[in-house]
Motif scaffolding. Structure first.
Motif, PDB file in Angstrom:
ATOM      1  N   ARG A  95       0.816  -1.218   0.000  1.00  0.00           N
ATOM      2  CA  ARG A  95       0.000   0.000   0.000  1.00  0.00           C
ATOM      3  C   ARG A  95       0.846   1.262   0.000  1.00  0.00           C
ATOM      4  O   ARG A  95       0.549   2.225  -0.706  1.00  0.00           O
ATOM      5  N   THR A  96       1.879   1.268   0.821  1.00  0.00           N
ATOM      6  CA  THR A  96       2.728   2.456   0.944  1.00  0.00           C
ATOM      7  C   THR A  96       4.186   2.037   1.096  1.00  0.00           C
ATOM      8  O   THR A  96       4.479   0.868   1.373  1.00  0.00           O
ATOM      9  N   ILE A  97       5.077   2.998   0.949  1.00  0.00           N
ATOM     10  CA  ILE A  97       6.500   2.716   1.191  1.00  0.00           C
ATOM     11  C   ILE A  97       6.700   2.250   2.629  1.00  0.00           C
ATOM     12  O   ILE A  97       7.452   1.308   2.907  1.00  0.00           O
ATOM     13  N   GLU A  98       6.001   2.872   3.552  1.00  0.00           N
ATOM     14  CA  GLU A  98       6.141   2.490   4.954  1.00  0.00           C
ATOM     15  C   GLU A  98       5.702   1.051   5.173  1.00  0.00           C
ATOM     16  O   GLU A  98       6.330   0.300   5.939  1.00  0.00           O
ATOM     17  N   ASP A  99       4.632   0.639   4.522  1.00  0.00           N
ATOM     18  CA  ASP A  99       4.196  -0.755   4.625  1.00  0.00           C
ATOM     19  C   ASP A  99       5.273  -1.695   4.096  1.00  0.00           C
ATOM     20  O   ASP A  99       5.545  -2.750   4.688  1.00  0.00           O
ATOM     21  N   LEU A 100       5.872  -1.331   2.975  1.00  0.00           N
ATOM     22  CA  LEU A 100       6.935  -2.173   2.414  1.00  0.00           C
ATOM     23  C   LEU A 100       8.093  -2.271   3.395  1.00  0.00           C
ATOM     24  O   LEU A 100       8.679  -3.339   3.563  1.00  0.00           O
ATOM     25  N   ARG A 101       8.436  -1.173   4.035  1.00  0.00           N
ATOM     26  CA  ARG A 101       9.533  -1.177   5.001  1.00  0.00           C
ATOM     27  C   ARG A 101       9.212  -2.039   6.209  1.00  0.00           C
ATOM     28  O   ARG A 101      10.103  -2.595   6.851  1.00  0.00           O
ATOM     29  N   LYS A 102       7.924  -2.174   6.515  1.00  0.00           N
ATOM     30  CA  LYS A 102       7.504  -3.010   7.647  1.00  0.00           C
ATOM     31  C   LYS A 102       7.296  -4.454   7.244  1.00  0.00           C
ATOM     32  O   LYS A 102       6.989  -5.291   8.094  1.00  0.00           O
ATOM     33  N   GLY A 103       7.429  -4.739   5.951  1.00  0.00           N
ATOM     34  CA  GLY A 103       7.241  -6.107   5.501  1.00  0.00           C
ATOM     35  C   GLY A 103       5.816  -6.461   5.168  1.00  0.00           C
ATOM     36  O   GLY A 103       5.495  -7.645   4.996  1.00  0.00           O
ATOM     37  N   ALA A 104       4.954  -5.462   5.078  1.00  0.00           N
ATOM     38  CA  ALA A 104       3.553  -5.696   4.724  1.00  0.00           C
ATOM     39  C   ALA A 104       3.445  -5.692   3.205  1.00  0.00           C
ATOM     40  O   ALA A 104       3.181  -4.656   2.586  1.00  0.00           O
ATOM     41  N   ILE A 105       3.657  -6.856   2.619  1.00  0.00           N
ATOM     42  CA  ILE A 105       3.731  -7.019   1.163  1.00  0.00           C
ATOM     43  C   ILE A 105       2.459  -7.685   0.656  1.00  0.00           C
ATOM     44  O   ILE A 105       2.069  -8.737   1.164  1.00  0.00           O
ATOM     45  N   ASP A 106       1.842  -7.084  -0.339  1.00  0.00           N
ATOM     46  CA  ASP A 106       0.658  -7.677  -0.932  1.00  0.00           C
ATOM     47  C   ASP A 106       1.013  -8.662  -2.054  1.00  0.00           C
ATOM     48  O   ASP A 106       0.344  -9.694  -2.216  1.00  0.00           O
ATOM     49  N   TYR A 107       2.039  -8.339  -2.821  1.00  0.00           N
ATOM     50  CA  TYR A 107       2.424  -9.190  -3.952  1.00  0.00           C
ATOM     51  C   TYR A 107       3.937  -9.237  -4.085  1.00  0.00           C
ATOM     52  O   TYR A 107       4.626  -8.258  -3.814  1.00  0.00           O
ATOM     53  N   TRP A 108       4.400 -10.388  -4.559  1.00  0.00           N
ATOM     54  CA  TRP A 108       5.826 -10.603  -4.819  1.00  0.00           C
ATOM     55  C   TRP A 108       6.035 -11.071  -6.251  1.00  0.00           C
ATOM     56  O   TRP A 108       5.155 -11.691  -6.843  1.00  0.00           O
ATOM     57  N   GLY A 109       7.213 -10.787  -6.748  1.00  0.00           N
ATOM     58  CA  GLY A 109       7.671 -11.445  -7.946  1.00  0.00           C
ATOM     59  C   GLY A 109       8.506 -12.647  -7.550  1.00  0.00           C
ATOM     60  O   GLY A 109       8.759 -12.882  -6.365  1.00  0.00           O
ATOM     61  N   GLN A 110       8.940 -13.402  -8.527  1.00  0.00           N
ATOM     62  CA  GLN A 110       9.709 -14.616  -8.256  1.00  0.00           C
ATOM     63  C   GLN A 110      11.205 -14.370  -8.215  1.00  0.00           C
ATOM     64  O   GLN A 110      11.963 -15.282  -7.870  1.00  0.00           O
ATOM     65  N   GLY A 111      11.615 -13.161  -8.550  1.00  0.00           N
ATOM     66  CA  GLY A 111      13.017 -12.798  -8.410  1.00  0.00           C
ATOM     67  C   GLY A 111      13.807 -12.934  -9.697  1.00  0.00           C
ATOM     68  O   GLY A 111      13.484 -13.756 -10.564  1.00  0.00           O
ATOM     69  N   THR A 112      14.845 -12.135  -9.798  1.00  0.00           N
ATOM     70  CA  THR A 112      15.759 -12.202 -10.931  1.00  0.00           C
ATOM     71  C   THR A 112      17.179 -12.085 -10.399  1.00  0.00           C
ATOM     72  O   THR A 112      17.460 -11.268  -9.523  1.00  0.00           O
ATOM     73  N   GLN A 113      18.058 -12.917 -10.916  1.00  0.00           N
ATOM     74  CA  GLN A 113      19.432 -12.959 -10.418  1.00  0.00           C
ATOM     75  C   GLN A 113      20.254 -11.844 -11.046  1.00  0.00           C
ATOM     76  O   GLN A 113      20.238 -11.645 -12.260  1.00  0.00           O
ATOM     77  N   VAL A 114      20.972 -11.136 -10.192  1.00  0.00           N
ATOM     78  CA  VAL A 114      21.964 -10.157 -10.634  1.00  0.00           C
ATOM     79  C   VAL A 114      23.312 -10.612 -10.103  1.00  0.00           C
ATOM     80  O   VAL A 114      23.476 -10.788  -8.891  1.00  0.00           O
ATOM     81  N   THR A 115      24.239 -10.817 -11.003  1.00  0.00           N
ATOM     82  CA  THR A 115      25.582 -11.239 -10.616  1.00  0.00           C
ATOM     83  C   THR A 115      26.580 -10.231 -11.141  1.00  0.00           C
ATOM     84  O   THR A 115      26.597  -9.929 -12.336  1.00  0.00           O
ATOM     85  N   VAL A 116      27.398  -9.707 -10.223  1.00  0.00           N
ATOM     86  CA  VAL A 116      28.412  -8.728 -10.591  1.00  0.00           C
ATOM     87  C   VAL A 116      29.770  -9.388 -10.415  1.00  0.00           C
ATOM     88  O   VAL A 116      30.141  -9.784  -9.305  1.00  0.00           O
ATOM     89  N   SER A 117      30.480  -9.520 -11.510  1.00  0.00           N
ATOM     90  CA  SER A 117      31.765 -10.225 -11.473  1.00  0.00           C
ATOM     91  C   SER A 117      32.916  -9.242 -11.353  1.00  0.00           C
ATOM     92  O   SER A 117      32.848  -8.098 -11.825  1.00  0.00           O
ATOM     93  N   LEU A 118      33.982  -9.725 -10.722  1.00  0.00           N
ATOM     94  CA  LEU A 118      35.168  -8.883 -10.528  1.00  0.00           C
ATOM     95  C   LEU A 118      35.965  -8.789 -11.821  1.00  0.00           C
ATOM     96  O   LEU A 118      35.907  -9.674 -12.652  1.00  0.00           O
TER      97      LEU A 118
END
Length: 127
Positions: free
Chosen positions: A104-127
């Motif tokens: 609902r709000t940024i504050e909710d997100l900061r508190k962990g009140a999440i309505d929906y999630w994605g499944q994630g995407t990998q980011v790899t940073v190589s040296l």
């Protein structure tokens, strides 16, 4: 879970940039992203998932944790129902799975009140 879809992850080198995108996973998801604040979490190997950036529904409010300030930029295009995370000057410590979330709000997100999630995407940073 799975009502949001991330894209744009991949393998990059230190110092390079990457932009992630987040949208609803089709009309069947029932999610209209423009009505939600969007948060970008990341989960590093062996660690808990952590909010790094967020943007309010209208887009005027933004949040970044200290270690990404000046390097990550969160934005959104409500005409397309897409949110973005532009990541610059990437370091190896940015390597993680990045998750898009909606609440609902940024504050909710900061508190962990999440309505929906994605499944994630990998980011790899190589040296």
């Amino acid at each position: 879970q799975g009502q949001l879809v991330e894209s744009g992850g991949g393998l990059v080198e230190v110092g390079e940039s990457l932009t992630l995108s987040c949208s609803a996973s089709g009309a069947a998801s029932g999610v209209t992203l423009r009505y939600y604040a969007v948060g970008w979490f990341r989960q590093m190997p062996g660690k808990e998932r952590r909010l790094v950036s967020a943007i309010s529904s209208p887009g005027g409010g933004k949040y970044h944790v200290e270690d990404v300030k000046g390097r990550f930029t969160v934005s959104r295009d409500n005409t397309k129902d897409i949110a973005y995370l532009r990541m610059s000057s990437l370091t190896a410590e940015d390597t993680a799975v990045y998750y898009c979330s909606a609440g609902r709000t940024i504050e909710d997100l900061r508190k962990g009140a999440i309505d929906y999630w994605g499944q994630g995407t990998q980011v790899t940073v190589s040296l």
